[in-house]
Design an enzyme around this catalytic site. Structure first.
Site, mmCIF file in Angstrom:
data_model
loop_
_atom_site.group_PDB
_atom_site.id
_atom_site.type_symbol
_atom_site.label_atom_id
_atom_site.label_comp_id
_atom_site.label_asym_id
_atom_site.label_seq_id
_atom_site.Cartn_x
_atom_site.Cartn_y
_atom_site.Cartn_z
ATOM 1 N N GLY A 1 0.814 -1.207 0.000
ATOM 2 C CA GLY A 1 0.000 0.000 0.000
ATOM 3 C C GLY A 1 0.844 1.253 0.000
ATOM 4 O O GLY A 1 0.465 2.273 0.580
ATOM 5 N N HIS A 2 1.996 1.197 -0.677
ATOM 6 C CA HIS A 2 2.970 2.299 -0.602
ATOM 7 C C HIS A 2 2.515 3.559 -1.339
ATOM 8 O O HIS A 2 3.159 4.601 -1.211
ATOM 9 C CB HIS A 2 4.324 1.841 -1.146
ATOM 10 C CG HIS A 2 4.387 1.720 -2.639
ATOM 11 N ND1 HIS A 2 3.652 0.784 -3.333
ATOM 12 C CD2 HIS A 2 5.077 2.431 -3.565
ATOM 13 C CE1 HIS A 2 3.906 0.905 -4.623
ATOM 14 N NE2 HIS A 2 4.759 1.891 -4.792
ATOM 15 N N ARG A 3 1.442 3.477 -2.092
ATOM 16 C CA ARG A 3 0.941 4.669 -2.785
ATOM 17 C C ARG A 3 -0.271 5.276 -2.079
ATOM 18 O O ARG A 3 -0.802 6.288 -2.518
ATOM 19 C CB ARG A 3 0.569 4.320 -4.232
ATOM 20 C CG ARG A 3 1.764 4.008 -5.111
ATOM 21 C CD ARG A 3 1.336 3.764 -6.537
ATOM 22 N NE ARG A 3 2.481 3.557 -7.425
ATOM 23 C CZ ARG A 3 2.390 3.249 -8.716
ATOM 24 N NH1 ARG A 3 1.186 3.121 -9.266
ATOM 25 N NH2 ARG A 3 3.461 3.082 -9.453
ATOM 26 N N VAL B 1 -1.402 6.376 4.048
ATOM 27 C CA VAL B 1 -0.422 6.104 5.094
ATOM 28 C C VAL B 1 0.835 5.468 4.520
ATOM 29 O O VAL B 1 1.954 5.804 4.910
ATOM 30 C CB VAL B 1 -1.021 5.181 6.178
ATOM 31 C CG1 VAL B 1 -0.028 4.982 7.314
ATOM 32 C CG2 VAL B 1 -2.306 5.753 6.717
ATOM 33 N N GLY B 2 0.655 4.541 3.585
ATOM 34 C CA GLY B 2 1.812 3.842 3.019
ATOM 35 C C GLY B 2 2.816 4.787 2.390
ATOM 36 O O GLY B 2 4.030 4.641 2.575
ATOM 37 N N TYR C 1 -15.798 -4.329 7.881
ATOM 38 C CA TYR C 1 -14.417 -3.832 7.871
ATOM 39 C C TYR C 1 -13.782 -4.012 9.249
ATOM 40 O O TYR C 1 -12.625 -4.445 9.361
ATOM 41 C CB TYR C 1 -14.408 -2.352 7.472
ATOM 42 C CG TYR C 1 -13.026 -1.745 7.375
ATOM 43 C CD1 TYR C 1 -12.182 -2.078 6.327
ATOM 44 C CD2 TYR C 1 -12.578 -0.838 8.329
ATOM 45 C CE1 TYR C 1 -10.916 -1.516 6.227
ATOM 46 C CE2 TYR C 1 -11.314 -0.267 8.231
ATOM 47 C CZ TYR C 1 -10.493 -0.609 7.182
ATOM 48 O OH TYR C 1 -9.225 -0.053 7.088
ATOM 49 N N ASN D 1 -8.991 8.222 12.852
ATOM 50 C CA ASN D 1 -9.289 8.753 11.515
ATOM 51 C C ASN D 1 -8.088 9.530 10.985
ATOM 52 O O ASN D 1 -7.610 10.457 11.641
ATOM 53 C CB ASN D 1 -10.498 9.690 11.587
ATOM 54 C CG ASN D 1 -11.734 8.990 12.098
ATOM 55 O OD1 ASN D 1 -12.307 8.145 11.428
ATOM 56 N ND2 ASN D 1 -12.142 9.319 13.312
ATOM 57 N N TRP E 1 -24.109 14.159 5.539
ATOM 58 C CA TRP E 1 -24.854 13.086 6.199
ATOM 59 C C TRP E 1 -24.855 13.259 7.716
ATOM 60 O O TRP E 1 -23.854 13.678 8.317
ATOM 61 C CB TRP E 1 -24.236 11.735 5.859
ATOM 62 C CG TRP E 1 -24.669 11.183 4.531
ATOM 63 C CD1 TRP E 1 -25.006 11.888 3.416
ATOM 64 C CD2 TRP E 1 -24.816 9.802 4.192
ATOM 65 N NE1 TRP E 1 -25.340 11.036 2.399
ATOM 66 C CE2 TRP E 1 -25.235 9.749 2.843
ATOM 67 C CE3 TRP E 1 -24.620 8.614 4.887
ATOM 68 C CZ2 TRP E 1 -25.469 8.545 2.176
ATOM 69 C CZ3 TRP E 1 -24.850 7.409 4.228
ATOM 70 C CH2 TRP E 1 -25.277 7.381 2.890
#
Length: 401
Positions: free
Chosen positions: A12-14, A17-18, A138, A167, A254
């Site tokens: 998830g480097h892109r 957080v990654g 999730y 968050n 919302w």
């Protein structure tokens, strides 16, 4: 301890957080970093993941990849949220073990905690009462991930640490209207409402071309098939934006605006993650006096006999029950969604109306975490929310250039 020559794979480097973890490690002098885009490596593909680990043989793994979204996405894609995340976690963690990875950092989420958990939520609140329904799938996937880390440590003596960020927001955030989190979605809605009021069509077209809308079935009934981008007719763009609560100088969000939320700047999260990766071991979390030297450090496949209880933490009664070994990562501070919308409006320069649709779900009423464990391990946040919102809007504007 990982040295500067250690090969570190960031899954998830892109992502939000990654990418921040990648940059943080590079700034600290770690240059043997490995990343693969989703197109290059599908982490839900068991055989592709095994092949990747066979070829790369990383010393450490940061599992920052996930299938994520806000309340709307969690409600629409419930099966995807549990299955995609479970597949990724199982594939990466099992291959980390079978390939002798020295250290693994798993990133979860504070949605793992019960809807009505005592506030602020300490790590021990896990599994004490029902979850928030709107993101239950999730949350269950992330609970399974942290339990995988904990269980591998107890059975095989690995050194896998799970961190649960609050968050997050920051550079490389997801601003797509269909599946983004609360702050970037709110920021883009307010920005577009301002542009509509100013009749700034060139800027609207640029924004829509950068992040076009892929209509779901409900939106298709209003505007027809096909993406909505900057080249779409203006009437079609306005109809699509109205579907997401974006009008001329007015935004409809919302819920009631009353839920309290805690937010952490993504680069702060990255710094906390790298701090834990480089300086914190499983033995530090559970207390070294409970952790036998035979047990700790057996991190390669075959170093612990699976059929022999010796060296297996789960089979040593004197250790007692070891649970909730994950680490909360946050600021320990909160504000209402309504107050957040006011900060965002100020950053954007929006002077129009912000309304809340109370017929839509609020989600969990309050989500403040206890960060005492994190502080005891030597890390505290730096960026406060007021500064962070300003930074995020500047990044968003730069991303449109």
């Amino acid at each position: 301890m990982l040295d500067k020559n250690s090969k570190i794979y960031i899954a998830g480097h892109r992502g939000l957080v990654g990418s921040a973890i990648w940059n943080n490690l590079k700034q600290r002098g770690y240059h043997q970093l490995v990343g693969r885009s989703h197109q290059e490596l599908d982490l839900t593909d068991q055989y592709a993941v095994e092949k990747f680990f066979d070829e790369e043989r990383p010393d450490a793994v940061v599992l920052a990849a996930a299938f994520v979204g806000g309340i709307m996405a969690n409600s629409l894609y419930r099966a995807d949220f549990i299955m995609q995340n479970m597949k990724m976690q199982c594939n990466v963690i099992s291959n980390a073990y079978s390939h002798g990875v020295k250290k693994l950092l798993f990133l979860g989420s504070t949605c793992i905690y019960p809807k009505n958990a005592p506030q602020p939520m300490a790590e021990d609140a896990l599994l004490t009462s029902p979850l928030e329904y709107t993101n239950e799938e999730y949350a269950i996937a992330k609970i399974a991930g942290l339990k995988m880390c904990e269980s591998y440590n107890l059975q095989y003596g690995t050194n896998y640490i799970a961190v649960m960020p609050t968050n997050l927001y920051g550079p490389n955030d997801n601003f797509h209207l269909e599946n983004s989190h609360v702050m970037p979605a709110m920021m883009r809605k307010i920005y577009l409402a301002k542009l509509i009021h100013e009749q700034a069509w060139k800027e609207i077209e640029t924004d829509m071309n950068k992040r076009p809308i892929n209509p779901d079935e409900k939106l298709k009934t209003l505007i027809g098939e096909g993406n909505v981008d900057g080249n779409s007719p203006r009437e079609r763009i306005l109809k699509a934006l109205e579907f997401y609560g974006i009008y001329d100088n007015k935004v409809v969000l919302w819920g009631t605006g009353s839920p309290l939320r805690e937010f952490l700047w993504s680069e702060d999260m990255a710094d906390a993650s790298v701090h834990v990766l480089l300086n914190v071991d499983f033995k530090d979390i559970i207390g070294i006096e409970k952790y036998s030297s035979v047990f700790y450090g057996a991190s390669t496949k075959g170093s612990v006999d699976r059929n022999n209880s010796e060296g297996r933490g789960g089979a040593i009664p004197s250790l007692g029950e070891i649970r909730n070994c994950h680490i909360n990562v946050g600021t320990g501070k909160e504000l209402t969604i309504r107050a957040l919308s006011e900060l965002v409006a100020q950053a954007v320069g929006f002077t129009g109306t912000i309304e809340f649709d109370a017929s839509k779900p609020d989600g969990t009423p309050r989500k403040l975490i206890n960060v005492d464990k994190l502080h005891s391990l030597g890390w505290t946040h730096q960026v406060e929310i007021e500064e962070g919102v300003e930074r995020l809007f500047h990044w968003y504007q730069d991303s449109l250039k």
